[in-house]
Design a protein around this motif. Structure first.
Motif, PDB file in Angstrom:
ATOM      1  N   ALA A  45       0.831  -1.207   0.000  1.00  0.00           N
ATOM      2  CA  ALA A  45       0.000   0.000   0.000  1.00  0.00           C
ATOM      3  C   ALA A  45       0.866   1.258   0.000  1.00  0.00           C
ATOM      4  CB  ALA A  45      -0.921   0.000   1.213  1.00  0.00           C
ATOM      5  N   GLU A  46       1.976   1.240   0.728  1.00  0.00           N
ATOM      6  CA  GLU A  46       2.816   2.434   0.796  1.00  0.00           C
ATOM      7  C   GLU A  46       3.566   2.671  -0.512  1.00  0.00           C
ATOM      8  OE1 GLU A  46       5.515   4.725   4.057  1.00  0.00           O
ATOM      9  OE2 GLU A  46       5.702   2.542   3.979  1.00  0.00           O
ATOM     10  N   VAL A  47       4.010   1.600  -1.154  1.00  0.00           N
ATOM     11  CA  VAL A  47       4.699   1.749  -2.438  1.00  0.00           C
ATOM     12  C   VAL A  47       3.753   2.339  -3.488  1.00  0.00           C
ATOM     13  CG1 VAL A  47       5.768   0.499  -4.342  1.00  0.00           C
ATOM     14  CG2 VAL A  47       6.360  -0.095  -1.994  1.00  0.00           C
ATOM     15  N   ILE A  48       2.537   1.792  -3.543  1.00  0.00           N
ATOM     16  CA  ILE A  48       1.546   2.324  -4.494  1.00  0.00           C
ATOM     17  C   ILE A  48       1.224   3.776  -4.170  1.00  0.00           C
ATOM     18  CG2 ILE A  48      -0.841   2.115  -5.302  1.00  0.00           C
ATOM     19  CD1 ILE A  48      -0.601  -0.907  -4.823  1.00  0.00           C
ATOM     20  N   GLY A  49       1.056   4.071  -2.886  1.00  0.00           N
ATOM     21  CA  GLY A  49       0.742   5.436  -2.475  1.00  0.00           C
ATOM     22  C   GLY A  49       1.835   6.424  -2.831  1.00  0.00           C
ATOM     23  N   ALA A  50       3.096   5.979  -2.779  1.00  0.00           N
ATOM     24  CA  ALA A  50       4.203   6.868  -3.122  1.00  0.00           C
ATOM     25  C   ALA A  50       4.129   7.306  -4.580  1.00  0.00           C
ATOM     26  CB  ALA A  50       5.530   6.165  -2.846  1.00  0.00           C
ATOM     27  N   PHE A  51       3.786   6.366  -5.451  1.00  0.00           N
ATOM     28  CA  PHE A  51       3.693   6.710  -6.871  1.00  0.00           C
ATOM     29  C   PHE A  51       2.437   7.517  -7.180  1.00  0.00           C
ATOM     30  CE2 PHE A  51       6.691   3.142  -7.117  1.00  0.00           C
ATOM     31  CZ  PHE A  51       7.644   3.682  -7.970  1.00  0.00           C
ATOM     32  N   VAL A  52       1.337   7.231  -6.490  1.00  0.00           N
ATOM     33  CA  VAL A  52       0.090   7.962  -6.719  1.00  0.00           C
ATOM     34  C   VAL A  52       0.213   9.423  -6.296  1.00  0.00           C
ATOM     35  CG1 VAL A  52      -2.325   8.165  -6.010  1.00  0.00           C
ATOM     36  CG2 VAL A  52      -1.379   5.919  -6.579  1.00  0.00           C
TER      37      VAL A  52
ATOM     38  N   ALA B 248       9.583  11.860  -0.582  1.00  0.00           N
ATOM     39  CA  ALA B 248       9.740  11.538   0.837  1.00  0.00           C
ATOM     40  C   ALA B 248       8.965  10.269   1.175  1.00  0.00           C
ATOM     41  CB  ALA B 248       9.258  12.698   1.705  1.00  0.00           C
ATOM     42  N   LEU B 249       7.773  10.141   0.620  1.00  0.00           N
ATOM     43  CA  LEU B 249       6.983   8.940   0.849  1.00  0.00           C
ATOM     44  C   LEU B 249       7.618   7.738   0.144  1.00  0.00           C
ATOM     45  CD1 LEU B 249       4.479   7.895   2.244  1.00  0.00           C
ATOM     46  CD2 LEU B 249       3.166   8.405   0.179  1.00  0.00           C
ATOM     47  N   LEU B 250       8.211   7.971  -1.020  1.00  0.00           N
ATOM     48  CA  LEU B 250       8.926   6.897  -1.713  1.00  0.00           C
ATOM     49  C   LEU B 250      10.130   6.449  -0.890  1.00  0.00           C
ATOM     50  CD1 LEU B 250       9.308   5.110  -4.197  1.00  0.00           C
ATOM     51  CD2 LEU B 250      10.633   6.964  -5.232  1.00  0.00           C
ATOM     52  N   SER B 251      10.812   7.406  -0.264  1.00  0.00           N
ATOM     53  CA  SER B 251      11.935   7.089   0.620  1.00  0.00           C
ATOM     54  C   SER B 251      11.468   6.208   1.772  1.00  0.00           C
ATOM     55  CB  SER B 251      12.558   8.381   1.159  1.00  0.00           C
ATOM     56  OG  SER B 251      13.555   8.099   2.116  1.00  0.00           O
ATOM     57  N   ASP B 252      10.341   6.609   2.362  1.00  0.00           N
ATOM     58  CA  ASP B 252       9.777   5.819   3.455  1.00  0.00           C
ATOM     59  C   ASP B 252       9.340   4.446   2.961  1.00  0.00           C
ATOM     60  OD1 ASP B 252       9.062   5.685   6.219  1.00  0.00           O
ATOM     61  OD2 ASP B 252       6.962   5.857   5.630  1.00  0.00           O
ATOM     62  N   ALA B 253       8.762   4.407   1.758  1.00  0.00           N
ATOM     63  CA  ALA B 253       8.330   3.134   1.175  1.00  0.00           C
ATOM     64  C   ALA B 253       9.530   2.218   0.897  1.00  0.00           C
ATOM     65  CB  ALA B 253       7.552   3.391  -0.110  1.00  0.00           C
ATOM     66  N   ALA B 254      10.616   2.807   0.411  1.00  0.00           N
ATOM     67  CA  ALA B 254      11.828   2.019   0.146  1.00  0.00           C
ATOM     68  C   ALA B 254      12.362   1.412   1.432  1.00  0.00           C
ATOM     69  CB  ALA B 254      12.884   2.893  -0.512  1.00  0.00           C
TER      70      ALA B 254
ATOM     71  N   PRO C  82      11.380  20.176  -9.359  1.00  0.00           N
ATOM     72  CA  PRO C  82      10.340  19.832  -8.378  1.00  0.00           C
ATOM     73  C   PRO C  82       9.104  19.232  -9.038  1.00  0.00           C
ATOM     74  CG  PRO C  82      11.233  22.008  -7.940  1.00  0.00           C
ATOM     75  CD  PRO C  82      11.768  21.595  -9.278  1.00  0.00           C
ATOM     76  N   ALA C  83       8.503  18.250  -8.366  1.00  0.00           N
ATOM     77  CA  ALA C  83       7.301  17.586  -8.882  1.00  0.00           C
ATOM     78  C   ALA C  83       6.090  17.986  -8.048  1.00  0.00           C
ATOM     79  CB  ALA C  83       7.489  16.073  -8.836  1.00  0.00           C
ATOM     80  N   GLU C  84       4.894  17.828  -8.623  1.00  0.00           N
ATOM     81  CA  GLU C  84       3.661  18.137  -7.901  1.00  0.00           C
ATOM     82  C   GLU C  84       3.381  17.041  -6.872  1.00  0.00           C
ATOM     83  OE1 GLU C  84      -1.107  18.857  -8.783  1.00  0.00           O
ATOM     84  OE2 GLU C  84       0.339  18.665 -10.447  1.00  0.00           O
ATOM     85  N   ILE C  85       3.028  17.459  -5.669  1.00  0.00           N
ATOM     86  CA  ILE C  85       2.831  16.525  -4.562  1.00  0.00           C
ATOM     87  C   ILE C  85       1.380  16.548  -4.094  1.00  0.00           C
ATOM     88  CG2 ILE C  85       3.628  15.824  -2.277  1.00  0.00           C
ATOM     89  CD1 ILE C  85       5.801  15.815  -4.396  1.00  0.00           C
ATOM     90  N   GLN C  86       0.769  15.372  -3.920  1.00  0.00           N
ATOM     91  CA  GLN C  86      -0.571  15.257  -3.342  1.00  0.00           C
ATOM     92  C   GLN C  86      -0.417  15.055  -1.836  1.00  0.00           C
ATOM     93  OE1 GLN C  86      -3.039  12.356  -5.335  1.00  0.00           O
ATOM     94  NE2 GLN C  86      -2.123  12.810  -7.343  1.00  0.00           N
ATOM     95  N   SER C  87      -0.429  16.181  -1.125  1.00  0.00           N
ATOM     96  CA  SER C  87      -0.061  16.169   0.290  1.00  0.00           C
ATOM     97  C   SER C  87      -1.061  15.424   1.180  1.00  0.00           C
ATOM     98  CB  SER C  87       0.102  17.607   0.791  1.00  0.00           C
ATOM     99  OG  SER C  87      -1.076  18.353   0.554  1.00  0.00           O
ATOM    100  N   THR C  88      -2.350  15.419   0.832  1.00  0.00           N
ATOM    101  CA  THR C  88      -3.336  14.748   1.688  1.00  0.00           C
ATOM    102  C   THR C  88      -3.124  13.232   1.703  1.00  0.00           C
ATOM    103  OG1 THR C  88      -4.975  16.474   1.238  1.00  0.00           O
ATOM    104  CG2 THR C  88      -5.793  14.390   2.132  1.00  0.00           C
ATOM    105  N   GLY C  89      -3.006  12.642   0.520  1.00  0.00           N
ATOM    106  CA  GLY C  89      -2.745  11.202   0.447  1.00  0.00           C
ATOM    107  C   GLY C  89      -1.408  10.853   1.075  1.00  0.00           C
ATOM    108  N   MET C  90      -0.437  11.713   0.881  1.00  0.00           N
ATOM    109  CA  MET C  90       0.890  11.536   1.470  1.00  0.00           C
ATOM    110  C   MET C  90       0.795  11.478   2.994  1.00  0.00           C
ATOM    111  SD  MET C  90       3.978  14.273   0.972  1.00  0.00           S
ATOM    112  CE  MET C  90       5.461  14.295   1.954  1.00  0.00           C
ATOM    113  N   LEU C  91      -0.016  12.377   3.581  1.00  0.00           N
ATOM    114  CA  LEU C  91      -0.166  12.443   5.036  1.00  0.00           C
ATOM    115  C   LEU C  91      -0.847  11.196   5.580  1.00  0.00           C
ATOM    116  CD1 LEU C  91       0.033  14.013   7.687  1.00  0.00           C
ATOM    117  CD2 LEU C  91      -2.147  15.111   7.117  1.00  0.00           C
ATOM    118  N   VAL C  92      -1.911  10.753   4.949  1.00  0.00           N
ATOM    119  CA  VAL C  92      -2.659   9.579   5.420  1.00  0.00           C
ATOM    120  C   VAL C  92      -1.782   8.328   5.403  1.00  0.00           C
ATOM    121  CG1 VAL C  92      -4.587   8.033   4.915  1.00  0.00           C
ATOM    122  CG2 VAL C  92      -4.901  10.511   4.746  1.00  0.00           C
ATOM    123  N   ILE C  93      -1.073   8.121   4.307  1.00  0.00           N
ATOM    124  CA  ILE C  93      -0.228   6.925   4.187  1.00  0.00           C
ATOM    125  C   ILE C  93       0.915   6.961   5.201  1.00  0.00           C
ATOM    126  CG2 ILE C  93       1.334   5.664   2.655  1.00  0.00           C
ATOM    127  CD1 ILE C  93      -0.420   6.643   0.322  1.00  0.00           C
ATOM    128  N   ALA C  94       1.490   8.149   5.405  1.00  0.00           N
ATOM    129  CA  ALA C  94       2.587   8.275   6.369  1.00  0.00           C
ATOM    130  C   ALA C  94       2.117   7.986   7.789  1.00  0.00           C
ATOM    131  CB  ALA C  94       3.200   9.668   6.288  1.00  0.00           C
TER     132      ALA C  94
END
Length: 301
Positions: free
Chosen positions: A31-38, A43-49, A113-125
């Protein structure tokens, strides 16, 4: 001896905790790996890795424990306990690779810099943080008794800090729109992991190179042996570890004249080493004063 039984009980406890932590980590990893790409969050990809390396480290740790259970044979007279240390060293190298990869990606993202979906990022983290806290709780006590478990614990610990960093980054991006914070937090996670990974690798290499085990003062051990009644001198003293918590010692003892039987001297020294220094696997050669040690046979304890 009871020490061997206790050691087996500790290993069994390690195994149960590792299995639970592996199930928790693996169940959230996908779920975290998929969320990182979505979400597009580095930072979320780092956490997923790190979550993926957590799962791999836990799996390797479990394999190492299973291999270490194999009894000694004619080709492996000390058994397979050291496989546990090889697993810890591999985990450290894996962590190094992940940390450098994230640092490289963070540098690339800062340039574009890339566009970040901060809400989904927060929930998954937040969910990742909960999983890491549970796993850390399970592994914390066992990490002091096994380098193998310590390697897995350090990976979960670093991932927990990564989750905290991602949560902070997500909140900052939500409030300010500063997308670059994502890359900065990812880089910070990488820098945080490196020194702890180096410590794990250094401890593992010390065992593999048969260095004096961590926490053992060879000078104190030598002084303790010399203080035993009947011991006139000690030389060729070697102390090393087969694996975490399983230290080995060999030495040549010079028995003082009229010190009694060699077996009595052996018994006293062996008891001292076990009770004061926790060294149960001991090989001693006793020599009479005034004779060169090559002229005498070995006596083992």
């Amino acid at each position: 001896m009871s020490a061997g039984h206790n050691h087996a009980q500790v290993r069994a406890g390690h195994e149960r905790k590792l299995w639970i932590a592996l199930c928790l980590t693996s169940s959230f990893m996908i779920a975290e790996v998929i969320g990182a790409f979505v979400t597009g969050s580095l930072a979320l990809l780092s956490d997923a890795a790190h979550m993926m390396t957590d799962a791999l480290a836990l799996a390797i740790a479990l394999v190492a424990i299973q291999v270490a259970k194999r009894p000694a044979d004619r080709r492996r007279t000390f058994g397979y306990a050291r496989f546990e240390i090889l697993a810890a060293a591999f985990n450290a190298l894996l962590l190094f690779a992940v940390a450098f990869y994230i640092l490289y990606e963070a540098w690339q993202r800062l340039q574009a810099p890339a566009e970040i979906q901060s809400t989904g990022m927060l929930v998954i983290a937040l969910l990742g943080l909960i999983v890491n806290l549970i796993s850390m709780r399970l592994l914390s006590s066992a990490s002091d008794e096994s380098l193998n478990v310590k390697g897995a614990y350090l990976e979960v610990w670093s991932d927990m800090l990564g989750s905290v960093g991602v949560i902070i980054a997500a909140l900052v991006i939500m409030l300010t729109g500063w997308g670059w914070v994502d890359s900065v937090v990812a880089a910070a996670i990488g820098f945080w992991v490196l020194p702890r990974t180096w410590t794990l690798l250094k401890e593992s290499m010390n065992v593999l190179l048969q260095g004096v085990p961590h926490g053992v003062d060879i000078d104190q051990v030598e002084q303790g042996i010399r203080s035993v009644h009947g011991v006139e001198d000690v030389h060729d003293l070697h102390i090393w570890a087969l694996t975490s918590g399983k230290n080995v010692l060999s030495a040549h003892l010079v028995a003082a004249p009229a010190s009694g039987s060699e077996q009595q001297v052996l018994s006293l020294v062996t008891q001292l080493l076990h009770e004061q220094f926790g060294i149960s696997h001991v090989t001693l050669q006793v020599e009479s004063a005034g004779f060169h040690h090559d002229e005498h046979d070995d006596v083992h304890a």
